[in-house]
Design an enzyme around this catalytic site. Structure first.
Site, PDB file in Angstrom:
ATOM      1  N   HIS A  78      13.802   4.714  12.321  1.00 10.55           N
ATOM      2  CA  HIS A  78      13.496   4.885  10.900  1.00 10.55           C
ATOM      3  C   HIS A  78      14.247   6.103  10.361  1.00 10.55           C
ATOM      4  O   HIS A  78      14.500   7.064  11.091  1.00 10.55           O
ATOM      5  CB  HIS A  78      11.980   5.094  10.774  1.00 10.55           C
ATOM      6  CG  HIS A  78      11.406   4.943   9.400  1.00 10.55           C
ATOM      7  ND1 HIS A  78      11.482   5.946   8.461  1.00 10.55           N
ATOM      8  CD2 HIS A  78      10.725   3.930   8.816  1.00 10.55           C
ATOM      9  CE1 HIS A  78      10.869   5.551   7.349  1.00 10.55           C
ATOM     10  NE2 HIS A  78      10.399   4.321   7.545  1.00 10.55           N
ATOM     11  N   ASP A 126       0.796  -1.230   0.000  1.00  6.67           N
ATOM     12  CA  ASP A 126       0.000   0.000   0.000  1.00  6.67           C
ATOM     13  C   ASP A 126       0.826   1.276   0.000  1.00  6.67           C
ATOM     14  O   ASP A 126       0.371   2.327   0.437  1.00  6.67           O
ATOM     15  CB  ASP A 126      -0.902  -0.005   1.245  1.00  6.67           C
ATOM     16  CG  ASP A 126      -0.098  -0.297   2.513  1.00  6.67           C
ATOM     17  OD1 ASP A 126       1.117  -0.021   2.523  1.00  6.67           O
ATOM     18  OD2 ASP A 126      -0.683  -0.782   3.492  1.00  6.67           O
ATOM     19  N   GLU A 142      -0.646  -9.101  -1.109  1.00  5.77           N
ATOM     20  CA  GLU A 142      -1.180  -8.553   0.156  1.00  5.77           C
ATOM     21  C   GLU A 142      -2.373  -7.626  -0.138  1.00  5.77           C
ATOM     22  O   GLU A 142      -2.435  -6.471   0.271  1.00  5.77           O
ATOM     23  CB  GLU A 142      -0.120  -7.804   0.969  1.00  5.77           C
ATOM     24  CG  GLU A 142      -0.492  -7.635   2.429  1.00  5.77           C
ATOM     25  CD  GLU A 142       0.523  -6.812   3.223  1.00  5.77           C
ATOM     26  OE1 GLU A 142       0.688  -5.611   2.956  1.00  5.77           O
ATOM     27  OE2 GLU A 142       1.160  -7.384   4.127  1.00  5.77           O
ATOM     28  N   ARG A 181       2.979   8.079   9.506  1.00  5.93           N
ATOM     29  CA  ARG A 181       2.725   9.520   9.380  1.00  5.93           C
ATOM     30  C   ARG A 181       1.724  10.016  10.414  1.00  5.93           C
ATOM     31  O   ARG A 181       1.879  11.097  10.980  1.00  5.93           O
ATOM     32  CB  ARG A 181       2.178   9.840   7.992  1.00  5.93           C
ATOM     33  CG  ARG A 181       3.263   9.996   6.968  1.00  5.93           C
ATOM     34  CD  ARG A 181       2.732   9.958   5.567  1.00  5.93           C
ATOM     35  NE  ARG A 181       3.829   9.651   4.663  1.00  5.93           N
ATOM     36  CZ  ARG A 181       4.542  10.552   4.006  1.00  5.93           C
ATOM     37  NH1 ARG A 181       4.249  11.826   4.110  1.00  5.93           N
ATOM     38  NH2 ARG A 181       5.547  10.213   3.235  1.00  5.93           N
ATOM     39  N   HIS A 203       6.976   4.740  12.964  1.00  4.26           N
ATOM     40  CA  HIS A 203       7.246   5.587  11.807  1.00  4.26           C
ATOM     41  C   HIS A 203       6.016   6.166  11.134  1.00  4.26           C
ATOM     42  O   HIS A 203       6.136   7.077  10.323  1.00  4.26           O
ATOM     43  CB  HIS A 203       8.049   4.821  10.746  1.00  4.26           C
ATOM     44  CG  HIS A 203       7.254   3.802   9.991  1.00  4.26           C
ATOM     45  ND1 HIS A 203       6.988   2.560  10.485  1.00  4.26           N
ATOM     46  CD2 HIS A 203       6.638   3.858   8.780  1.00  4.26           C
ATOM     47  CE1 HIS A 203       6.269   1.875   9.612  1.00  4.26           C
ATOM     48  NE2 HIS A 203       6.034   2.641   8.566  1.00  4.26           N
ATOM     49  N   GLU A 241      -2.057   5.175   3.241  1.00  3.10           N
ATOM     50  CA  GLU A 241      -2.054   3.776   2.778  1.00  3.10           C
ATOM     51  C   GLU A 241      -3.459   3.210   2.547  1.00  3.10           C
ATOM     52  O   GLU A 241      -3.656   2.396   1.649  1.00  3.10           O
ATOM     53  CB  GLU A 241      -1.277   2.900   3.764  1.00  3.10           C
ATOM     54  CG  GLU A 241       0.228   3.133   3.776  1.00  3.10           C
ATOM     55  CD  GLU A 241       0.659   4.310   4.647  1.00  3.10           C
ATOM     56  OE1 GLU A 241      -0.218   4.973   5.256  1.00  3.10           O
ATOM     57  OE2 GLU A 241       1.873   4.575   4.715  1.00  3.10           O
TER      58      GLU A 241
HETATM   59  C1  UD1 Z   1       6.684   4.571   3.488  1.00  4.56           C
HETATM   60  C2  UD1 Z   1       5.273   4.066   3.189  1.00  4.56           C
HETATM   61  C3  UD1 Z   1       4.714   3.328   4.389  1.00  4.56           C
HETATM   62  C4  UD1 Z   1       5.655   2.239   4.837  1.00  4.56           C
HETATM   63  C5  UD1 Z   1       7.043   2.818   5.056  1.00  4.56           C
HETATM   64  C6  UD1 Z   1       7.997   1.708   5.364  1.00  4.56           C
HETATM   65  C7  UD1 Z   1       4.125   5.578   1.681  1.00  4.56           C
HETATM   66  C8  UD1 Z   1       3.137   6.668   1.534  1.00  4.56           C
HETATM   67  N1  UD1 Z   1       4.394   5.173   2.933  1.00  4.56           N
HETATM   68  O1  UD1 Z   1       6.592   5.505   4.544  1.00  4.56           O
HETATM   69  O2  UD1 Z   1       3.458   2.730   4.041  1.00  4.56           O
HETATM   70  O3  UD1 Z   1       5.176   1.703   6.045  1.00  4.56           O
HETATM   71  O4  UD1 Z   1       7.495   3.486   3.869  1.00  4.56           O
HETATM   72  O5  UD1 Z   1       9.105   2.149   6.079  1.00  4.56           O
HETATM   73  O6  UD1 Z   1       4.633   5.109   0.697  1.00  4.56           O
HETATM   74  N2  UD1 Z   1      14.001   8.397   4.001  1.00  4.56           N
HETATM   75  C9  UD1 Z   1      15.370   8.439   3.986  1.00  4.56           C
HETATM   76  N3  UD1 Z   1      16.049   7.270   3.750  1.00  4.56           N
HETATM   77  C10 UD1 Z   1      15.431   6.088   3.521  1.00  4.56           C
HETATM   78  C11 UD1 Z   1      14.012   6.062   3.567  1.00  4.56           C
HETATM   79  C12 UD1 Z   1      13.326   7.230   3.783  1.00  4.56           C
HETATM   80  O7  UD1 Z   1      15.977   9.478   4.165  1.00  4.56           O
HETATM   81  O8  UD1 Z   1      16.098   5.078   3.307  1.00  4.56           O
HETATM   82  C13 UD1 Z   1      13.245   9.651   4.222  1.00  4.56           C
HETATM   83  C14 UD1 Z   1      12.649  10.204   2.913  1.00  4.56           C
HETATM   84  O9  UD1 Z   1      13.509  11.069   2.258  1.00  4.56           O
HETATM   85  C15 UD1 Z   1      11.409  10.913   3.401  1.00  4.56           C
HETATM   86  C16 UD1 Z   1      11.039  10.200   4.685  1.00  4.56           C
HETATM   87  O10 UD1 Z   1      12.135   9.362   5.038  1.00  4.56           O
HETATM   88  O11 UD1 Z   1      11.668  12.238   3.659  1.00  4.56           O
HETATM   89  C17 UD1 Z   1       9.784   9.400   4.560  1.00  4.56           C
HETATM   90  O12 UD1 Z   1       9.891   8.478   3.474  1.00  4.56           O
HETATM   91  P1  UD1 Z   1       8.594   8.107   2.590  1.00  4.56           P
HETATM   92  O13 UD1 Z   1       8.949   7.021   1.641  1.00  4.56           O
HETATM   93  O14 UD1 Z   1       8.003   9.338   2.041  1.00  4.56           O
HETATM   94  O15 UD1 Z   1       7.551   7.548   3.629  1.00  4.56           O
HETATM   95  P2  UD1 Z   1       7.726   6.568   4.842  1.00  4.56           P
HETATM   96  O16 UD1 Z   1       7.290   7.274   6.048  1.00  4.56           O
HETATM   97  O17 UD1 Z   1       9.068   5.938   4.814  1.00  4.56           O
HETATM   98  N1  UDP Z   2      12.869  -4.058   9.710  1.00  7.53           N
HETATM   99  C1  UDP Z   2      14.250  -4.181   9.548  1.00  7.53           C
HETATM  100  N2  UDP Z   2      15.073  -3.391  10.303  1.00  7.53           N
HETATM  101  C2  UDP Z   2      14.593  -2.492  11.199  1.00  7.53           C
HETATM  102  C3  UDP Z   2      13.192  -2.365  11.359  1.00  7.53           C
HETATM  103  C4  UDP Z   2      12.354  -3.166  10.584  1.00  7.53           C
HETATM  104  O1  UDP Z   2      14.716  -4.995   8.748  1.00  7.53           O
HETATM  105  O2  UDP Z   2      15.405  -1.830  11.855  1.00  7.53           O
HETATM  106  C5  UDP Z   2      11.983  -4.882   8.879  1.00  7.53           C
HETATM  107  C6  UDP Z   2      10.949  -5.686   9.644  1.00  7.53           C
HETATM  108  O3  UDP Z   2      11.452  -6.962   9.961  1.00  7.53           O
HETATM  109  C7  UDP Z   2       9.781  -5.753   8.694  1.00  7.53           C
HETATM  110  C8  UDP Z   2       9.918  -4.491   7.865  1.00  7.53           C
HETATM  111  O4  UDP Z   2      11.217  -3.985   8.088  1.00  7.53           O
HETATM  112  O5  UDP Z   2       9.886  -6.860   7.811  1.00  7.53           O
HETATM  113  C9  UDP Z   2       8.868  -3.491   8.276  1.00  7.53           C
HETATM  114  O6  UDP Z   2       9.122  -2.269   7.695  1.00  7.53           O
HETATM  115  P1  UDP Z   2       8.440  -0.940   8.179  1.00  7.53           P
HETATM  116  O7  UDP Z   2       8.044  -1.053   9.598  1.00  7.53           O
HETATM  117  O8  UDP Z   2       9.351   0.163   7.786  1.00  7.53           O
HETATM  118  O9  UDP Z   2       7.155  -0.832   7.245  1.00  7.53           O
HETATM  119  P2  UDP Z   2       5.647  -1.378   7.361  1.00  7.53           P
HETATM  120  O10 UDP Z   2       5.711  -2.846   7.528  1.00  7.53           O
HETATM  121  O11 UDP Z   2       4.991  -0.682   8.494  1.00  7.53           O
HETATM  122  O12 UDP Z   2       5.018  -0.963   6.093  1.00  7.53           O
END
Ligand code: UD1
Ligand code: UDP
Length: 408
Positions: free
Chosen positions: A259, A120, A142, A229, A227, A156
């Site tokens: 995160h 999602d 999923e 939003r 993490h 999501e």
């Molecule tokens: C996204 C997904 C969420 C999922 C999560 C997993 C959407 C809308 N949300 O949320 O469903 O649970 O990923 O973790 O797609 N960033 C970094 N480095 C990284 C990753 C992210 O700096 O490796 C920063 C990005 O630049 C951004 C912020 O983290 O500013 C948020 O990243 P974003 O992908 O927009 O949403 P998540 O909160 O990570």
């Molecule tokens: N995970 C990981 N390292 C971490 C935290 C989470 O490998 O430090 C893995 C965890 O085992 C799971 C996935 O990341 O499989 C979950 O990701 P996240 O919580 O970012 O996203 P969500 O599942 O909420 O979409």
């Protein structure tokens, strides 16, 4: 309305594509952009690789960077394309624009037979949307999760609803998710209950017995991830204060891999660094994370994937959210939806730590997310349907007139 391009079994291989049994293998573009998508699509990619029916093409949107690269490396996945779209503090609408454009370009260049997306995220939605624009059928892994509240989780829940309108194969992780899709009008023939691929991957990793727990002490371990939003801002500050309160117990260590999102890091690192019973780390390598999960006593999380993994390792979960799209884990007794109120979280965590009978009942509850063979079911179903061609309804748009087809 024109038909979607059908795979032609008689067509043979194109020059750059391998020949198989007199048919060319199906080109499956697997699109992912975030850490959890890599976790949950890795087993699908492995199953596609092992099958002679498919030639998978991995498209990394690069919505995440460090967290995703870390995961891809650990799971030995090498993308064929990397769109590298991530920007610091990216806005959803900007990200969406970059993703649809970039994915569309790759799909036009590669011309896959199908597109596979998972979950999602914004990458999921944009992958399905770009495939729809390019008239390529979509498989959604999923499928059918619903909280019932359009903006929680945000964005999501909306993403899931939209992806379901764009999907031909709805691979639901549970019976409940499958029933939900059918109740929304998705034809029963297009819904397949497979289990969740997260379990396939967890078993794959645990079989390798690799990874080291990041807990530093022999105290009772509380593993925390945050993490979402809708939990950012004041709510996350209040949760951090609750963790500080919980850490005053002398018998616990709180491990919190933070995160990469700046909205998360700024709050949690500021509030929780340099506390004796709290260990903050960068995102853990998947093997180390699952080893830490296995070494923990209790999990506090707003993550989807973590609440699915924990029951498989017999760890009780407190879900720090007000809604859930995974009520199965609550009904099974392995998790409690405690909400975001600081006192409620504090009381629930203390209750579990201090009541051995309650703890045992949650730890021993069954995992409702399948048997670890979801990816195999998915690839088998796809191969069978493509072999059947139109009889399996692959030309989903054909009969439906000019509007978005109801059978889609
Ligand atoms: C996204 C997904 C969420 C999922 C999560 C997993 C959407 C809308 N949300 O949320 O469903 O649970 O990923 O973790 O797609 N960033 C970094 N480095 C990284 C990753 C992210 O700096 O490796 C920063 C990005 O630049 C951004 C912020 O983290 O500013 C948020 O990243 P974003 O992908 O927009 O949403 P998540 O909160 O990570
Ligand atoms: N995970 C990981 N390292 C971490 C935290 C989470 O490998 O430090 C893995 C965890 O085992 C799971 C996935 O990341 O499989 C979950 O990701 P996240 O919580 O970012 O996203 P969500 O599942 O909420 O979409």
């Amino acid at each position: 309305m024109s038909r979607l391009p059908l795979p032609d079994p008689a067509a043979g291989a194109t020059p750059d594509r391998p020949q198989h049994h007199g048919h060319r293998p199906l080109h499956a573009a697997v699109i992912l952009g975030t850490r959890p998508e890599a976790v949950k699509l890795a087993p699908v990619l492995r199953a596609l690789e092992e099958s002679t029916d498919f030639a998978p093409l991995l498209v990394n949107t690069g919505q995440h960077r460090e967290m995703l690269d870390q995961m891809l490396a650990r799971l030995q996945l090498t993308p064929h394309h990397d769109l590298a779209v991530m920007k610091d503090r990216q806005q959803l609408s900007d990200l969406t624009g970059r993703l649809v454009e970039g994915i569309g370009r790759v799909l036009r260049a590669e011309g896959p037979d199908l597109v596979i997306v998972q979950g999602d995220t914004t990458s999921t939605l944009c992958g399905a949307l770009a495939a729809f624009y390019e008239r390529i059928p979509v498989a959604h892994v999923e499928a059918g999760l619903r909280s019932g509240v359009l903006d929680n989780p945000f964005p999501e829940e909306l993403n899931r609803l939209l992806v379901s309108r764009l999907t031909r194969w709805h691979f639901a992780p549970t019976e409940r998710a499958g029933a939900r899709l059918r109740s929304e009008g998705v034809p029963a023939d297009n819904v397949y209950v497979t289990g969740n691929t997260v379990i396939d991957n967890l078993l794959w990793v645990r079989r390798r017995a690799a990874g080291r727990s990041a807990f530093r002490t022999g105290l009772r371990g509380i593993l925390v991830t945050l993490h979402r939003r809708e939990n950012q801002g004041d709510r996350m500050r209040a949760m951090a204060a609750t963790l500080l309160r919980l850490a005053r117990r002398s018998d616990v260590e709180i491990l919190l891999p933070v995160h990469r999102s700046p909205a998360v890091r700024d709050v949690l690192v500021t509030a929780l660094r340099d506390q004796p019973n709290i260990t903050l780390t960068d995102p853990l390598d998947y093997f180390d994370f699952t080893a830490s999960l296995a070494a923990s006593d209790l999990v506090l999380t707003d993550s989807g994937g973590v609440q699915e993994e924990a029951p498989s390792l017999d760890k009780p979960v407190l879900v720090l959210r007000t809604t859930t799209e995974r009520p199965e884990v609550v009904t099974a007794g392995a998790a409690r939806l405690v909400g975001t109120d600081p006192d409620a979280i504090h009381a629930a965590a203390n209750g579990l730590l201090d009541d051995p009978a309650l703890y045992r009942s949650m730890a021993e509850a069954p995992s409702p997310f399948g048997d670890g063979r979801a990816a195999q079911r998915i690839t088998t179903r796809l191969a069978e349907d493509f072999a059947a061609g139109p009889a399996a309804g692959i030309a989903v748009g054909a009969a439906a007139g000019d509007a978005l087809p109801a059978r889609w």
